[in-house]
Design an enzyme around this catalytic site. Structure first.
Site, short mmCIF file in Angstrom:
data_model
loop_
_atom_site.label_atom_id
_atom_site.label_comp_id
_atom_site.label_asym_id
_atom_site.label_seq_id
_atom_site.Cartn_x
_atom_site.Cartn_y
_atom_site.Cartn_z
N LYS A 22 30.85 18.89 45.62
CA LYS A 22 31.05 18.61 47.00
C LYS A 22 29.85 18.43 47.82
O LYS A 22 29.45 17.42 48.37
CB LYS A 22 32.10 19.63 47.81
CG LYS A 22 32.10 19.54 49.11
CD LYS A 22 32.87 20.60 49.87
CE LYS A 22 32.39 21.76 50.29
NZ LYS A 22 31.46 21.66 51.53
N ASN A 23 28.95 19.20 47.58
CA ASN A 23 27.90 19.42 48.40
C ASN A 23 26.94 18.45 48.29
O ASN A 23 25.93 18.18 48.65
CB ASN A 23 27.15 20.70 48.65
CG ASN A 23 28.06 21.87 49.42
OD1 ASN A 23 28.80 21.48 50.05
ND2 ASN A 23 27.62 23.09 49.28
N CYS A 116 31.41 26.78 63.66
CA CYS A 116 32.65 26.55 62.41
C CYS A 116 32.90 28.14 62.28
O CYS A 116 32.72 29.00 62.83
CB CYS A 116 32.01 25.75 61.39
SG CYS A 116 30.96 26.94 60.36
N ARG A 121 26.83 26.85 64.21
CA ARG A 121 26.16 25.91 63.16
C ARG A 121 25.24 25.15 63.99
O ARG A 121 25.79 23.93 64.22
CB ARG A 121 27.03 25.15 62.44
CG ARG A 121 26.89 24.54 61.21
CD ARG A 121 27.43 25.70 60.03
NE ARG A 121 27.09 25.23 58.88
CZ ARG A 121 27.90 25.15 57.66
NH1 ARG A 121 29.29 25.79 57.81
NH2 ARG A 121 27.73 24.64 56.57
N ASP A 305 27.39 30.77 49.55
CA ASP A 305 28.85 30.16 49.24
C ASP A 305 29.42 31.09 48.17
O ASP A 305 31.00 31.09 47.87
CB ASP A 305 28.73 28.82 48.72
CG ASP A 305 28.39 27.85 49.99
OD1 ASP A 305 28.44 28.39 51.23
OD2 ASP A 305 28.23 26.66 49.77
N ARG A 397 39.48 21.69 51.13
CA ARG A 397 38.09 20.99 51.44
C ARG A 397 37.12 21.04 50.44
O ARG A 397 36.14 19.86 50.18
CB ARG A 397 37.67 21.97 52.52
CG ARG A 397 38.06 21.51 53.92
CD ARG A 397 37.45 21.99 55.06
NE ARG A 397 35.93 22.00 54.94
CZ ARG A 397 35.01 22.96 54.81
NH1 ARG A 397 35.49 24.18 55.19
NH2 ARG A 397 33.80 22.53 54.57
C1 UD1 Z 1 24.80 23.77 53.16
C2 UD1 Z 1 26.02 23.76 52.37
C3 UD1 Z 1 26.69 24.87 52.52
C4 UD1 Z 1 25.95 26.14 52.19
C5 UD1 Z 1 24.55 26.02 53.13
C6 UD1 Z 1 23.65 27.19 52.64
C7 UD1 Z 1 26.66 21.25 52.38
C8 UD1 Z 1 27.62 20.10 52.91
N1 UD1 Z 1 26.96 22.41 52.83
O1 UD1 Z 1 24.94 23.83 54.60
O2 UD1 Z 1 27.99 25.13 51.65
O3 UD1 Z 1 26.78 27.25 52.56
O4 UD1 Z 1 23.91 24.68 52.83
O5 UD1 Z 1 23.53 27.04 51.30
O6 UD1 Z 1 25.62 20.96 51.60
N2 UD1 Z 1 20.19 26.21 60.53
C9 UD1 Z 1 19.85 26.31 62.03
N3 UD1 Z 1 19.50 24.90 62.50
C10 UD1 Z 1 20.05 23.80 61.86
C11 UD1 Z 1 20.50 23.84 60.70
C12 UD1 Z 1 20.69 25.10 60.03
O7 UD1 Z 1 19.33 27.26 62.45
O8 UD1 Z 1 19.49 22.78 62.37
C13 UD1 Z 1 20.64 27.68 59.91
C14 UD1 Z 1 22.18 27.77 59.69
O9 UD1 Z 1 22.69 28.23 60.86
C15 UD1 Z 1 22.04 28.86 58.65
C16 UD1 Z 1 20.74 28.37 57.84
O10 UD1 Z 1 20.03 27.56 58.78
O11 UD1 Z 1 21.76 30.11 59.12
C17 UD1 Z 1 21.01 27.46 56.58
O12 UD1 Z 1 21.97 26.59 56.91
P1 UD1 Z 1 21.95 25.04 56.05
O13 UD1 Z 1 20.97 25.16 54.87
O14 UD1 Z 1 21.31 23.86 57.35
O15 UD1 Z 1 23.31 24.67 55.92
P2 UD1 Z 1 24.17 23.39 55.95
O16 UD1 Z 1 23.23 22.26 55.20
O17 UD1 Z 1 24.87 23.30 56.87
#
Ligand code: UD1
Length: 417
Positions: A22-23, A116, A121, A305, A397
């Protein structure tokens, strides 16, 4: 509301092939719009989040076809740069389209779905990356608005190794003039996969898998084909399911390196975990022991995850397991549901302490997020009696035919829509 009915007490036996990731497929689908030509993806899992992404592509003007695990995207007809809330609300990670739409159209407008199930997020790192490439960025009425009169390569310095922000920066940088250097990049296998796909599309890019990724240029290729990598979290799910239910399972088509941190914990718990070429097997006889302290972190650390999944596998282990959740602030919602099944868990902020109990009993529980829902299914496999999991579609999902896969391994599980 869907319902999963799990009758516990049946060990798992057999082998199965793990679904496409998925990711990995979500950013790849977003990146298909870079070229304006045809892309054929295989091993695409049939998931709600994938369907939501295909709907976004259609809305933008792409022609999308799906037959079994093959998805064809023709982005030649892309006309729009707006993704409204009715589409982003179906998939939290729709911000992954930002870099691609901006790169292709010179502008993007994407409604944000807000917080979320795992806590807030934020998207600040995504926006900072677009600004570093020369885009003007603002938020208006809950929508992200980006404009660029031609993106320019530059230094994208990520304060946190965000997976999504790294992916957005990689995709947008393909359309930038000059070289982009992304530092503080996430190192997850899905980032390496995206680099492979972007190279196939025509990008000159290197460094994925390390914390520095360099994008030098892009000359669009015609008619690209790509096979989606296996899903490491789906693989972790099956390993934890076997740890909970007992038995012996072989997973085919997985990269053992991608799930090393999960395999290591299960081996420390006393499971017999063996890695082969694109295969991993697990055997669990009798009661496992507690796996110590499990701290989630960016790859190659223990994946957030897999934390709820490993919690489910630890509920009956002999001794105390401590979880420290470092990525998301609200990721222990499964714990209260597990307590209803007889588990002994104390949650305090980022820490959860699980004291192993001799037995779990079936109960009616609620899936409040994707991996938490899968974790309740895993707990149900190891519980006495019937567990009924109420689920507003979270599990679908991220898992394709989870009931069928577990049934084929001998589990007693029924999924009612
Ligand atoms: C992706 C994965 C999700 C997984 C996560 C962490 C997908 C579709 N989803 O989510 O399954 O749990 O990586 O391995 O690939 N953050 C900020 N600012 C930002 C973006 C992120 O502060 O602009 C923080 C988030 O709140 C979180 C951390 O960074 O605490 C990691 O998030 P991130 O790696 O961005 O996760 P996703 O890409 O959303």
């Amino acid at each position: 509301m869907s319902i999963w009915r799990v009758q516990g007490g049946y060990p798992l036996e057999g082998s199965l092939t793990i679904q496409g990731a998925k990711n990995a497929v979500l950013p790849v689908l977003a990146a298909t719009i870079l070229t304006g030509s045809r892309t054929e993806l295989t091993n695409v899992p049939d998931l709600r989040d994938v369907e939501a992404s295909l709907n976004v592509l259609r809305r933008l003007g792409c022609t999308v076809q799906r037959q079994d695990d093959v998805v064809t995207v023709d982005s030649g007809g892309l006309t729009d740069f707006y993704i409204p809330r009715e589409l982003t609300g179906q998939m939290r990670s729709s911000v992954i389209f930002l870099g691609a739409v901006l790169a292709r159209c010179g502008q993007a407008r994407i409604a944000m779905p807000g917080g979320c199930e795992l806590g807030p997020r934020p998207v600040d790192l995504h926006l900072a990356a677009m600004r570093a490439l020369g885009a003007e960025v603002s938020t208006e009425n809950g929508e992200i608005v980006c404009r660029a009169d031609g993106l320019t390569g530059g230094a994208v310095e990520l304060a946190l190794p965000s997976v999504g922000a790294t992916e957005n920066a990689m995709i947008a940088a393909c359309a930038a003039r000059g070289t982009t250097v992304i530092t503080g990049a996430a190192r997850e296998p899905e980032i390496v996969e995206l680099q492979g796909f972007l190279r196939a599309l025509g990008a000159e890019m290197e460094g994925a898998g390390s914390s520095v990724i360099t994008v030098r240029g892009f000359s669009p290729a015609e008619r690209v084909g790509w096979r989606v990598m296996p899903d490491r979290i789906a693989a972790a799910t099956m390993l934890c399911a076997c740890a909970s239910a007992g038995g012996q399972v072989e997973l085919r088509g997985v990269d053992p390196d991608h799930i090393q941190s999960v395999s290591d914990v299960l081996a420390a718990m006393g499971a017999d975990v063996r890695a082969g070429t694109r295969r991993v097997s697990i055997r669990c006889d009798g009661r496992l022991r507690a796996g110590g302290t499990i701290v989630t972190g960016p790859y190659p650390g223990f994946p957030t995850d897999a934390q709820p999944l490993m919690m489910a596998a630890s509920l009956k282990a002999d001794g105390t397991t401590v979880f420290v959740e470092n990525i998301f602030s609200c990721r222990y919602r499964q714990a209260a549901q597990m307590v209803r099944m007889g588990a002994d868990i104390d949650v305090s902020g980022r820490r959860a302490v699980v004291r192993g109990v001799a037995r779990l009993h079936g109960a009616e529980v609620l899936a409040e997020d994707l991996r938490g829902g899968a974790a309740l299914i895993i707990a149900g496999l190891g519980a006495e009696g019937q567990t009924v999991i109420m689920d507003r579609g979270h599990v679908a999902r991220g898992y394709e035919g989870l009931d069928r896969a577990l049934t084929a391994l001998g589990a007693q599980i029924e999924f009612v829509k």
